[in-house]
Design a protein around this motif. Structure first.
Motif, mmCIF file in Angstrom:
data_model
loop_
_atom_site.group_PDB
_atom_site.id
_atom_site.type_symbol
_atom_site.label_atom_id
_atom_site.label_comp_id
_atom_site.label_asym_id
_atom_site.label_seq_id
_atom_site.Cartn_x
_atom_site.Cartn_y
_atom_site.Cartn_z
ATOM 1 N N GLY A 43 0.779 5.594 0.641
ATOM 2 C CA GLY A 43 -0.053 6.658 1.176
ATOM 3 C C GLY A 43 0.604 8.009 1.092
ATOM 4 N N GLU A 44 -0.229 9.011 1.261
ATOM 5 C CA GLU A 44 0.230 10.401 1.314
ATOM 6 C C GLU A 44 -0.566 11.095 2.406
ATOM 7 O OE1 GLU A 44 -0.329 12.084 -2.586
ATOM 8 O OE2 GLU A 44 0.669 10.387 -3.542
ATOM 9 N N HIS A 45 0.138 11.756 3.309
ATOM 10 C CA HIS A 45 -0.508 12.525 4.379
ATOM 11 C C HIS A 45 -1.462 11.667 5.204
ATOM 12 C CE1 HIS A 45 1.251 15.859 2.204
ATOM 13 N NE2 HIS A 45 0.568 15.496 1.133
ATOM 14 N N GLY A 46 -1.061 10.421 5.482
ATOM 15 C CA GLY A 46 -1.857 9.533 6.316
ATOM 16 C C GLY A 46 -3.036 8.870 5.626
ATOM 17 N N VAL A 47 -3.152 9.017 4.302
ATOM 18 C CA VAL A 47 -4.264 8.442 3.545
ATOM 19 C C VAL A 47 -3.704 7.460 2.522
ATOM 20 C CG1 VAL A 47 -6.184 8.943 1.973
ATOM 21 C CG2 VAL A 47 -5.635 10.532 3.831
ATOM 22 N N VAL A 48 -4.270 6.265 2.463
ATOM 23 C CA VAL A 48 -3.836 5.276 1.466
ATOM 24 C C VAL A 48 -4.336 5.724 0.097
ATOM 25 C CG1 VAL A 48 -3.959 2.870 0.719
ATOM 26 C CG2 VAL A 48 -3.868 3.403 3.156
ATOM 27 N N THR A 49 -3.396 5.916 -0.845
ATOM 28 C CA THR A 49 -3.745 6.412 -2.176
ATOM 29 C C THR A 49 -3.429 5.406 -3.284
ATOM 30 O OG1 THR A 49 -1.594 7.491 -2.348
ATOM 31 C CG2 THR A 49 -3.435 8.826 -1.533
ATOM 32 N N GLU B 55 0.866 -1.174 0.000
ATOM 33 C CA GLU B 55 0.000 0.000 0.000
ATOM 34 C C GLU B 55 0.902 1.223 0.000
ATOM 35 O OE1 GLU B 55 -3.869 -1.303 2.674
ATOM 36 O OE2 GLU B 55 -2.323 -0.031 3.566
#
Length: 159
Positions: A38-44, A36
């Motif tokens: 992510g960027e800034h705590g969000v899975v992208t 996985e």
């Protein structure tokens, strides 16, 4: 010229709903979640693979992709299988899973057989049987009814 490439290792596909698409690719193709991102705590983004790690499918949230491309109806990748019998078995599997797919389509002289399955965003995953004997070049033109006709002289003007 041999540059040393062995295969296309990964294809990356933009998706509108990462969770839905990861679940779909896992269910339909038997892939497992390998990474996985992510960027800034969000899975992208996510990468899925087969058990032998022979190929990777990367999925990236569409809202994080520059230009927000639409691939609906486009076959962005073709997966190879060893025979038409395997394609038939896959079509049966898709039917059992209630997954939309196209018919088995004979691609003509030397072109093998194809089976198309659209993912949740409509991006087509094409599955191909081995190609038969064929000329060094074959052009294919699809008529209004979708029937292919073939030609042996390139029409594209190359440098």
């Amino acid at each position: 010229m041999d540059l040393g490439f062995e295969c296309i290792l990964q294809v990356k596909i933009p998706v509108t709903d990462l969770r839905r698409s990861v679940n779909w690719y896992r269910r339909v193709f038997g892939l497992r979640l390998a990474w996985e991102f992510g960027e800034h705590g969000v899975v992208t983004g996510a990468v899925l693979t087969d058990d032998a790690e022979r190929f990777l499918v990367g999925l990236r949230r569409l809202d994080t992709v520059a230009g927000e491309p639409s691939l609906s109806g486009f076959d962005v990748v073709s997966l190879g299988v060893p025979s038409v019998d395997v394609l038939r078995a896959l079509a049966e599997r898709f039917d059992e899973l209630d997954v939309d797919h196209g018919p088995l389509l004979d691609r003509g002289p030397g072109g093998g057989v194809q089976l198309d399955v659209p993912d949740p965003d409509g991006t087509v995953i094409r599955i191909l049987s081995p190609f038969g004997e064929h000329e060094p070049f074959t052009g294919v033109e699809f008529g209004p009814d979708g029937a292919p006709s073939f030609y042996t002289t390139p029409r594209l003007e190359l440098d």
